[in-house]
Write an enzyme that holds these catalytic residues in place. Structure first.
Site, PDB file in Angstrom:
ATOM      1  N   TYR A   1       0.820  -1.217   0.000  1.00 59.06           N
ATOM      2  CA  TYR A   1       0.000   0.000   0.000  1.00 59.06           C
ATOM      3  C   TYR A   1       0.852   1.264   0.000  1.00 59.06           C
ATOM      4  O   TYR A   1       0.576   2.220   0.723  1.00 59.06           O
ATOM      5  CB  TYR A   1      -0.959   0.000   1.209  1.00 59.06           C
TER       6      TYR A   1
ATOM      7  N   TYR B   1     -14.544  -3.514   2.837  1.00 57.17           N
ATOM      8  CA  TYR B   1     -13.178  -3.976   2.548  1.00 57.17           C
ATOM      9  C   TYR B   1     -13.019  -5.333   3.231  1.00 57.17           C
ATOM     10  O   TYR B   1     -13.201  -5.452   4.441  1.00 57.17           O
ATOM     11  CB  TYR B   1     -12.124  -3.001   3.083  1.00 57.17           C
TER      12      TYR B   1
ATOM     13  N   ASP C   1     -17.398 -10.575   8.953  1.00 57.13           N
ATOM     14  CA  ASP C   1     -15.943 -10.407   8.831  1.00 57.13           C
ATOM     15  C   ASP C   1     -15.481  -9.582  10.035  1.00 57.13           C
ATOM     16  O   ASP C   1     -15.541  -8.357  10.035  1.00 57.13           O
ATOM     17  CB  ASP C   1     -15.623  -9.695   7.508  1.00 57.13           C
TER      18      ASP C   1
ATOM     19  N   LYS D   1      -5.985 -10.624  12.620  1.00 58.88           N
ATOM     20  CA  LYS D   1      -5.404  -9.424  13.261  1.00 58.88           C
ATOM     21  C   LYS D   1      -5.177  -9.588  14.764  1.00 58.88           C
ATOM     22  O   LYS D   1      -4.145 -10.094  15.189  1.00 58.88           O
ATOM     23  CB  LYS D   1      -6.288  -8.209  12.961  1.00 58.88           C
TER      24      LYS D   1
HETATM   25  C1  LIG Z   1     -12.452  -6.301   7.717  1.00 59.13           C
HETATM   26  C2  LIG Z   1     -11.206  -6.848   7.107  1.00 59.13           C
HETATM   27  N1  LIG Z   1     -11.248  -8.032   6.478  1.00 59.13           N
HETATM   28  C3  LIG Z   1     -10.143  -8.567   5.931  1.00 59.13           C
HETATM   29  C4  LIG Z   1      -8.941  -7.920   5.975  1.00 59.13           C
HETATM   30  C5  LIG Z   1      -7.726  -8.529   5.338  1.00 59.13           C
HETATM   31  O1  LIG Z   1      -6.849  -8.972   6.297  1.00 59.13           O
HETATM   32  P1  LIG Z   1      -5.293  -9.224   5.902  1.00 59.13           P
HETATM   33  O2  LIG Z   1      -4.704  -7.888   5.673  1.00 59.13           O
HETATM   34  O3  LIG Z   1      -4.739  -9.921   7.099  1.00 59.13           O
HETATM   35  O4  LIG Z   1      -5.312 -10.090   4.701  1.00 59.13           O
HETATM   36  C6  LIG Z   1      -8.853  -6.690   6.613  1.00 59.13           C
HETATM   37  C7  LIG Z   1      -7.578  -5.961   6.666  1.00 59.13           C
HETATM   38  O5  LIG Z   1      -7.482  -4.810   6.974  1.00 59.13           O
HETATM   39  C8  LIG Z   1     -10.012  -6.126   7.195  1.00 59.13           C
HETATM   40  O6  LIG Z   1     -10.003  -4.939   7.792  1.00 59.13           O
END
Ligand SMILES: Cc1ncc(COP(=O)(O)O)c(C=O)c1O
Length: 443
Positions: free
Chosen positions: A16, A146, A252, A281
C-alpha cells in the site's frame, strides 16, 4: 538510520505504498517497541495509535505473550496440520468456541484476514452445493466494504482505487448501499432514520435469494472503507433477513474482533450469531500471523461423509494453525481476563469521545465517530455540503506527516484520520496522544 533506509529502498517493495513517495517520506526503521511506543534507531518514538494496522491489542513486547511464544519454540515450531494436530491449536479452538457468539462451534485455521474471508465464501458456496442447491453461488456485499486483497476478497470489497486495476479478475458480486450515516444512502438524517438501507438489502434478497449463498459484512465498524460506524439495528436486521431468505450471514470480524469495538466481538452489539465468522489481526495481539474461519456445526456437518460423495473441503495453507502463533493467541486471550482489557476499552472510548468533541468544530472536520477504541475524523472541504477535498490535495497525508513530527502515527485512510488504539493504552498516554494529535490535525 540513513544506512538502513538506503538498504530498504534498494531492495524492498512496501505494501500500500507508492514507492516514489519514499523519496521524500522514507520508511521509518523501527528497532524496538515497548507497550504502545515504537522506537527508531535514533531514539525517537512514535505512539502506535493505529495498533500496527489494527492488530496489536496488549502492547508491544508484552512479557506474557513473549513467554508463551518462547515456551512453544522450545518444543517445536511448526508441523503440517493435515493428519497431525497439536495442543496449542486444540486449546485455541476450544477458547475461540467459548468466547465467540453462540453456535460457532467449528474452527478452520489459516494465516491472514483475506484468506479467512476466502475460506468463508468457499465454505458457504460449497455448503449449498453439498445440500443440492448448486445455484446458490452469489455473494451480497456492502458497497463500501473492505474484505482483503486476494481475488475473492477483492471481489466482495468496494469498487474503487484498491480493486479497479483488477476488475477483469473479479467475480460478480451483488452490492447493496452501505449504512453510512454521515452520507446516508436514503438521504435521511439521524433523527428520522428508519434503517431504510435494510429495505435495500431486503429487495436484493427477495429478488435473488435462490442464487445467493451469503451476505458478507463487517459488523458495526467498516474499517478500510473509511471507519464507517453503523447502528447495531442494521446488523440485527441483516441477520433476520438472512434467516428469512435462507442465505448465510458471514461476519468479517478481522478488524473488529478481540475487543476493538468494546465487546469481544462486534456481533455482540446486536446480540447476533452469524453462520460464519472470520477472525485474524488481534487474534495473536499482533505477534504472529494467524486467522480462523468459524462456522456452525450444521455447516460443518454438511461437509461430513464418505470421500466419494465429494463433500470434502479442499482448502488449506502451509502455515495453517502454526503452533507458535496459536501459543501467542492463547496467551493473548488469557490476558483479556488477567488485565481486564475490555474494561479499559470503556475508559478509552469515553476519552476518545471527549477528544473528538474538541476537534469536531474545526472548519475542515465534517464528521467524527467512534466505537470502542476506534475513533475517526472525516475531513471535508465544505462542512455544509459535505463536499470532500480533491484527492490530489492529499490532506490526510499532510496530517500524517505532521503527526510523525509530533511522535504520533496517524496513518490515514484518504481523508479519514483515525485512531485504532491498542487496548492497553493508559490515561497518561491518552492525554499525551491527544495533545500531540491536536497539534497535528491542522490544515
Ligand atoms: C475487515 C477486514 N477483512 C479482511 C482484511 C484482510 O486482512 P489481511 O490484511 O490480514 O489479509 C482486513 C484488513 O485490513 C479487514 O479490515
Amino acid at each position: 538510520m540513513k544506512e538502513l533506509v538506503k538498504r530498504d529502498l534498494d531492495k524492498i517493495w512496501h505494501p500500500y505504498t507508492q514507492m516514489k513517495d519514499c523519496e521524500d517520506m522514507p520508511p521509518v526503521p523501527i528497532v524496538k517497541a515497548e507497550g504502545i511506543k515504537l522506537y527508531d534507531n535514533t531514539g525517537n518514538f512514535y505512539y502506535d495509535t493505529i495498533s500496527s494496522w489494527w492488530c496489536n491489542v496488549h502492547g508491544h513486547n508484552h512479557p506474557y505473550i513473549k513467554k508463551a511464544i518462547k515456551k512453544q519454540l522450545d518444543l517445536f515450531e511448526h508441523v503440517l496440520f493435515a493428519g497431525f494436530t497439536h495442543e496449542p491449536a486444540i486449546e485455541l479452538a476450544e477458547r475461540l468456541v467459548k468466547i465467540t457468539p453462540p453456535g460457532l462451534d467449528r474452527v478452520f485455521f489459516s494465516d491472514n484476514g483475506s484468506t479467512a474471508v476466502e475460506v468463508a465464501m468457499k465454505m458457504s458456496v460449497q455448503y449449498w452445493r453439498n445440500n443440492g442447491k448448486k445455484d446458490k453461488t452469489k455473494i451480497v456485499a456492502l458497497d463500501k466494504a473492505y474484505h482483503g486483497d486476494t481475488v475473492g476478497a477483492m471481489s466482495v470489497s468496494a469498487k474503487g482505487a484498491y480493486t479497479e486495476q483488477f476488475s477483469s479478475m473479479l467475480f460478480d458480486t451483488m452490492r447493496v448501499p452501505t449504512p453510512y450515516c454521515y452520507r446516508c444512502p436514503a438521504g435521511k438524517t439521524k433523527g428520522e432514520c428508519g434503517t431504510e438501507c435494510l429495505s435495500m438489502l431486503e429487495s436484493v434478497l427477495k429478488q435473488s435469494s435462490t442464487e445467493i449463498a451469503a451476505v458478507i459484512l463487517e459488523p458495526v465498524l467498516m474499517g478500510a472503507g473509511g471507519m464507517i460506524i453503523y447502528p447495531a439495528e442494521y446488523l440485527k436486521g441483516a441477520k433476520s433477513l438472512t434467516e428469512k431468505y435462507d442465505v448465510h450471514l458471514i461476519a468479517d470480524e478481522v478488524a473488529t474482533g478481540f475487543g476493538r469495538t468494546g465487546k469481544m466481538f462486534a456481533c455482540e452489539h446486536a446480540g447476533i450469531s452469524p453462520d460464519i465468522m472470520c477472525i485474524s489481526k488481534g487474534i495473536t495481539s499482533g505477534y504472529l500471523p494467524l486467522a480462523a474461519t468459524m462456522v456452525t456445526q450444521e455447516i460443518f456437518d454438511s461437509f461430513y461423509g464418505p470421500v466419494n460423495e465429494k463433500k470434502t473441503f479442499y482448502h488449506g495453507h502451509t502455515y495453517t494453525a502454526n503452533p507458535v502463533a496459536c501459543a501467542a493467541a492463547n496467551a493473548s486471550i488469557e490476558l483479556f481476563e488477567k488485565e481486564n482489557t475490555l474494561k479499559n476499552v470503556e475508559n478509552i472510548h469515553s476519552r476518545l469521545e471527549e477528544f473528538l468533541g474538541t476537534v469536531s468544530g474545526l472548519p475542515f472536520v465534517g464528521d467524527t465517530r467512534s466505537v470502542g477504541a476506534v475513533g475517526a475524523i472525516e475531513l471535508v472541504k465544505d462542512k455544509t455540503t459535505k463536499e470532500p477535498f480533491p484527492v490530489e490535495e492529499r490532506n490526510g497525508l499532510k496530517i500524517y506527516k505532521q503527526g510523525l513530527k509530533h511522535n504520533i502515527l496517524l496513518r490515514p485512510l484518504g481523508d479519514i484520520i483515525y485512531f485504532f488504539l491498542p487496548l492497553c493504552v493508559s490515561n497518561e498516554e491518552l492525554d499525551d496522544i491527544f495533545k500531540k494529535a491536536q497539534k497535528s490535525i491542522i490544515l
